[in-house]
Motif scaffolding. Structure first.
Motif, PDB file in Angstrom:
ATOM      1  N   PHE A 333       0.832  -1.204   0.000  1.00  0.00           N
ATOM      2  CA  PHE A 333       0.000   0.000   0.000  1.00  0.00           C
ATOM      3  C   PHE A 333       0.869   1.258   0.000  1.00  0.00           C
ATOM      4  O   PHE A 333       0.706   2.152  -0.836  1.00  0.00           O
ATOM      5  CB  PHE A 333      -0.928  -0.006   1.214  1.00  0.00           C
ATOM      6  N   TYR A 384      -7.592   4.487  -3.394  1.00  0.00           N
ATOM      7  CA  TYR A 384      -8.035   3.370  -4.237  1.00  0.00           C
ATOM      8  C   TYR A 384      -6.899   2.901  -5.146  1.00  0.00           C
ATOM      9  O   TYR A 384      -6.691   1.691  -5.315  1.00  0.00           O
ATOM     10  CB  TYR A 384      -9.248   3.782  -5.070  1.00  0.00           C
ATOM     11  N   CYS A 387      -4.563   0.871  -3.246  1.00  0.00           N
ATOM     12  CA  CYS A 387      -5.160  -0.422  -2.907  1.00  0.00           C
ATOM     13  C   CYS A 387      -5.160  -1.379  -4.092  1.00  0.00           C
ATOM     14  O   CYS A 387      -5.319  -2.595  -3.902  1.00  0.00           O
ATOM     15  CB  CYS A 387      -6.583  -0.232  -2.372  1.00  0.00           C
ATOM     16  N   VAL A 390      -2.377  -3.401  -3.342  1.00  0.00           N
ATOM     17  CA  VAL A 390      -2.751  -4.352  -2.290  1.00  0.00           C
ATOM     18  C   VAL A 390      -3.448  -5.561  -2.910  1.00  0.00           C
ATOM     19  O   VAL A 390      -3.194  -6.710  -2.537  1.00  0.00           O
ATOM     20  CB  VAL A 390      -3.660  -3.674  -1.241  1.00  0.00           C
ATOM     21  N   SER A 391      -4.322  -5.282  -3.860  1.00  0.00           N
ATOM     22  CA  SER A 391      -5.059  -6.365  -4.525  1.00  0.00           C
ATOM     23  C   SER A 391      -4.134  -7.298  -5.294  1.00  0.00           C
ATOM     24  O   SER A 391      -4.400  -8.497  -5.410  1.00  0.00           O
ATOM     25  CB  SER A 391      -6.115  -5.765  -5.471  1.00  0.00           C
ATOM     26  N   THR A 407     -11.557  -4.478  -4.012  1.00  0.00           N
ATOM     27  CA  THR A 407     -10.604  -3.379  -3.843  1.00  0.00           C
ATOM     28  C   THR A 407     -11.270  -2.190  -3.163  1.00  0.00           C
ATOM     29  O   THR A 407     -10.647  -1.496  -2.348  1.00  0.00           O
ATOM     30  CB  THR A 407     -10.027  -2.955  -5.208  1.00  0.00           C
ATOM     31  N   LEU A 410     -11.323  -2.786   0.543  1.00  0.00           N
ATOM     32  CA  LEU A 410      -9.987  -2.560   1.106  1.00  0.00           C
ATOM     33  C   LEU A 410      -9.703  -1.070   1.249  1.00  0.00           C
ATOM     34  O   LEU A 410      -9.067  -0.632   2.217  1.00  0.00           O
ATOM     35  CB  LEU A 410      -8.938  -3.215   0.198  1.00  0.00           C
ATOM     36  N   THR A 411     -10.196  -0.273   0.299  1.00  0.00           N
ATOM     37  CA  THR A 411      -9.997   1.181   0.351  1.00  0.00           C
ATOM     38  C   THR A 411     -10.611   1.778   1.614  1.00  0.00           C
ATOM     39  O   THR A 411     -10.043   2.688   2.232  1.00  0.00           O
ATOM     40  CB  THR A 411     -10.612   1.846  -0.901  1.00  0.00           C
ATOM     41  N   PHE A 414      -8.197   0.837   4.593  1.00  0.00           N
ATOM     42  CA  PHE A 414      -6.951   1.600   4.574  1.00  0.00           C
ATOM     43  C   PHE A 414      -7.216   3.094   4.731  1.00  0.00           C
ATOM     44  O   PHE A 414      -6.440   3.805   5.380  1.00  0.00           O
ATOM     45  CB  PHE A 414      -6.188   1.326   3.269  1.00  0.00           C
TER      46      PHE A 414
END
Length: 701
Positions: A333, A384, A387, A390-391, A407, A410-411, A414
């Motif tokens: 990230f 985003y 992320c 991250v994905s 995703t 996850l945004t 984070f």
């Protein structure tokens, strides 16, 4: 089946009449079907002929409407035959292709093109083109259409892919909230239930099986099952119903499920075993062992309304593995902020709880919905974008692509952590929420009142009728809370029970939390001249309501239909407008009853062309006693609120909506109304509307 040569139009008329609890006017029926009254009346003779075979009669009465009369057993027989009489508008290409997809998913077996061309009454060339159009959708879920020259077509793919496709089809074509409400409620909305029973859903899932599956799950009273989110719960029910249906038909379920070897026999697996035991007892069948693994997979990949996290009970090895993945995700990230993020225990625990079901979903290609994805991408684009990295960690670990919906979630995790890390105060704003019901006067006001007490200044609540949902309204609203389906909504919609249960409140609370932290959708501009016009219009309409308030007595033995007749005559001197008022009030009553026994009154309200000004009236039985007809449920007062269908509908709805809330929240008004003194009622009404007017003006500043 006694039906033969019945037109789709007659079939639809009969289905609507079967779901009515009270007479419906020909005009209301015609509007519902988007036909003329004359067309409906032309079909009456053929309907009577059809009904003779079922010992059911079509009755009609001027000023009341039309209705079916016969035993419930005969009506159920007719419902069944209509559901089996599968008709569609073949000229509608989109509908035809949807139905073709459904037929292929239902049968899977080899069929010739001629079968489908006859089924849909189109050429084989048209069917061939339709197959090419839907093949992309099937491929997305791991299925493909196999063509064998001279033999026909069939569908090929794994059992897992087949079930995933059916689940996707149902998700795309029906509201999951409606499904759960219809099958779990003892007094389900007739129209919603009928759409499930006789629509596409009824053709792919057996109605009785679904109800029995839900009864099994509910009877277990298992916290892990009952805290599943709406979509996860319905997904589990659909999956089980499909499996039970195939087992009962002795259809072979493939057992080549190598993926199941990786499933640990943990608490989720044992819960799946318990569910299978309940199902075997209920349906008196033997369920293959592979189904335990399928159900376990759904439980592991499900989302819960309440996250149940207990680090002490999680397998230590699994916990270390998850933390290893999580560390990689945080590093991907933002390497510079990674150290501080890893010290944020709230972030770590929340992400760990989210990560476990996420990996299950990704590994098995299970879907998830994210209603605020577009807003997240637009308002938190920088987070985003990070992320997305991250994905990629998750993609490497699972070997599967990560959908943008995942995703987006996850945004949120984070993004909240970054706010805390940077030590800046979150910018919290008021969320604009639209409360929707049929007219914007009755049920929506009940919901608005309750939500206002729960969320206060966190939200700006506005009540709307279903027909008020314009592009402008959607442009200034963050999301809708609705007791009715909203077609083609451009913003998220939370579908709720009108009484707002705990699950509904929880969904609304989560949505408010997300939008509080997003930028406002529109700028408030200084439109002083427009505001002056609004104030003048509001003042004029309030004055009309107070000045023209009506009060009258009716016979204590009056029926509901007779009451509507008297209301129409009392509130309009013209017979045609009087009739319109009656029909519009009856149509509103058929949507959901306006008699509220718990409050002691009826709230008869509608938007209508039968009046040219807003009307508030109070109606009581003579001798100030309760209505005797059982339909009234012992109420003592009927309040009538009519809004003209004109350019001032929003202002008039707001006024009547305020009165609706007052009737519920201010017991004093009911006490004064029951005394039967018209001037006292007018005085109290004036006082409350004066307060509303002041609040309205201050709200514009």
């Amino acid at each position: 089946m006694k039906l033969s040569n019945i037109s789709p139009r007659v079939s639809q008329i009969l289905q609507i009449l079967l779901e009515q609890n009270a007479p419906i006017s020909v005009k209301a029926l015609a509007e519902q079907m988007n036909l003329s009254k004359r067309t409906i009346q032309r079909e009456m003779d053929s309907i009577n002929t059809i009904l003779k075979g079922y010992e059911i009669t079509l009755n009609s009465k001027t000023g009341i409407g039309i209705w079916l009369e016969g035993s419930e057993d005969k009506k159920q027989e007719l419902r069944h035959d209509l559901s089996m009489d599968d008709r569609l508008d073949v000229s509608n290409r989109e509908e035809r292709r949807k139905r073709l997809t459904l037929e292929i998913l239902k049968e899977k077996e080899l069929r010739k093109l001629f079968y489908y061309s006859s089924r849909f009454q189109v050429s084989e060339a048209t069917i061939s083109a339709d197959l090419e159009a839907i093949e992309g959708w099937l491929t997305r879920y791991g299925l493909r259409i196999t063509r064998k020259p001279g033999s026909g077509i069939s569908i090929s793919g794994s059992e897992e892919a087949y079930r995933r496709a059916i689940r996707a089809f149902i998700n795309e074509n029906i509201d999951t909230h409606m499904l759960r409400e219809a099958y779990e409620s003892t007094e389900s909305d007739a129209e919603g239930y009928a759409s499930l029973q006789y629509g596409d859903i009824g053709k792919i899932l057996n109605d009785d099986i679904v109800k029995r599956v839900i009864a099994c799950l509910s009877g277990m009273d298992n916290t892990r099952v009952m805290t599943l989110t709406e979509s996860s719960y319905v997904g589990l029910v659909i999956h089980i119903a499909i499996a039970i249906n195939r087992i009962l038909k002795d259809e072979v379920i493939d057992t080549d499920a190598s993926w199941q070897q990786g499933l640990v026999e943990d608490a989720d697996y044992h819960l799946a075993e318990q569910i299978v035991e309940e199902l075997e007892e209920e349906f008196e069948i033997e369920i293959p062992a592979v189904e335990v693994s399928y159900i376990c997979l759904h439980i592991k990949g499900a989302k819960h309304e309440k996250i149940q996290w207990d680090g002490q009970k999680i397998n230590a090895i699994e916990n270390r593995e998850l933390r290893g993945i999580l560390n990689e995700m945080v590093d991907a990230f933002d390497p510079e902020s990674a150290y501080l993020l890893k010290q944020d225990e709230e972030f770590i625990q929340g992400l760990l709880a989210h990560l476990r079901p996420t990996l299950i979903r990704l590994d098995h290609g299970m879907q998830i919905q994210n209603p605020v994805l577009d807003d997240i991408k637009q308002n938190y684009m920088d987070i985003y974008q990070k992320c997305l990295n991250v994905s990629k960690v998750l993609e490497r670990f699972t070997g599967k692509p990560v959908p943008e919906e995942e995703t987006g979630f996850l945004t949120v995790h984070f993004g909240a952590a970054m706010v805390r890390q940077e030590g800046r105060k979150e910018e919290i704003r008021q969320v604009d929420v639209g409360i929707v019901c049929s007219s914007g006067i009755g049920i929506s006001r009940l919901m608005l009142s309750k939500l206002n007490k729960l969320f206060g200044d966190r939200v700006n609540l506005t009540a709307y009728g279903k027909n008020d949902i314009t592009s402008y309204v959607q442009g200034k609203t963050d999301f809708f809370v609705s007791s009715l389906p909203i077609e083609k909504a451009e913003i998220p919609v939370i579908h709720v029970n009108p009484l707002l249960n705990e699950e509904d409140i929880d969904q609304i609370r989560k949505m408010i939390y997300q939008y509080q932290r997003m930028p406002t959708k529109h700028k408030q501009e200084d439109l002083f001249s427009v505001q002056l016009d609004q104030i003048n219009q509001m003042a004029a309409q309030i004055n009309i309501v107070i000045k023209d308030m009506e009060f009258f007595y009716v016979d204590v033995d009056i029926t509901f239909e007779e009451l509507l007749h008297q209301i129409g005559e009392r509130l309009s001197p013209y017979s045609d407008q009087s009739q319109i008022i009656q029909e519009d009030l009856m149509r509103r009553e058929q949507v959901s009853s306006q008699i509220f026994a718990e409050f002691g009154f009826a709230l008869l309200h509608t938007r209508t062309k039968g009046v040219t000004r807003p009307v508030f009236a109070v109606c009581m039985p003579e001798e100030n006693v309760a209505f005797k007809d059982p339909y009234f449920k012992q109420i003592t007062v009927a309040f009538v609120m009519l809004v003209p269908d004109d350019e001032l509908v929003k202002i008039n709805n707001d006024i009547m909506g305020h009165i609706s809330g007052m009737l519920i929240e201010e017991p004093e008004f009911m006490e004064v109304a029951e005394q039967g003194d018209k001037e006292q009622i007018r005085t109290l009404l004036s006082r409350h509307l004066k307060q509303y007017f002041r609040k309205y003006i201050s709200g514009l500043s």
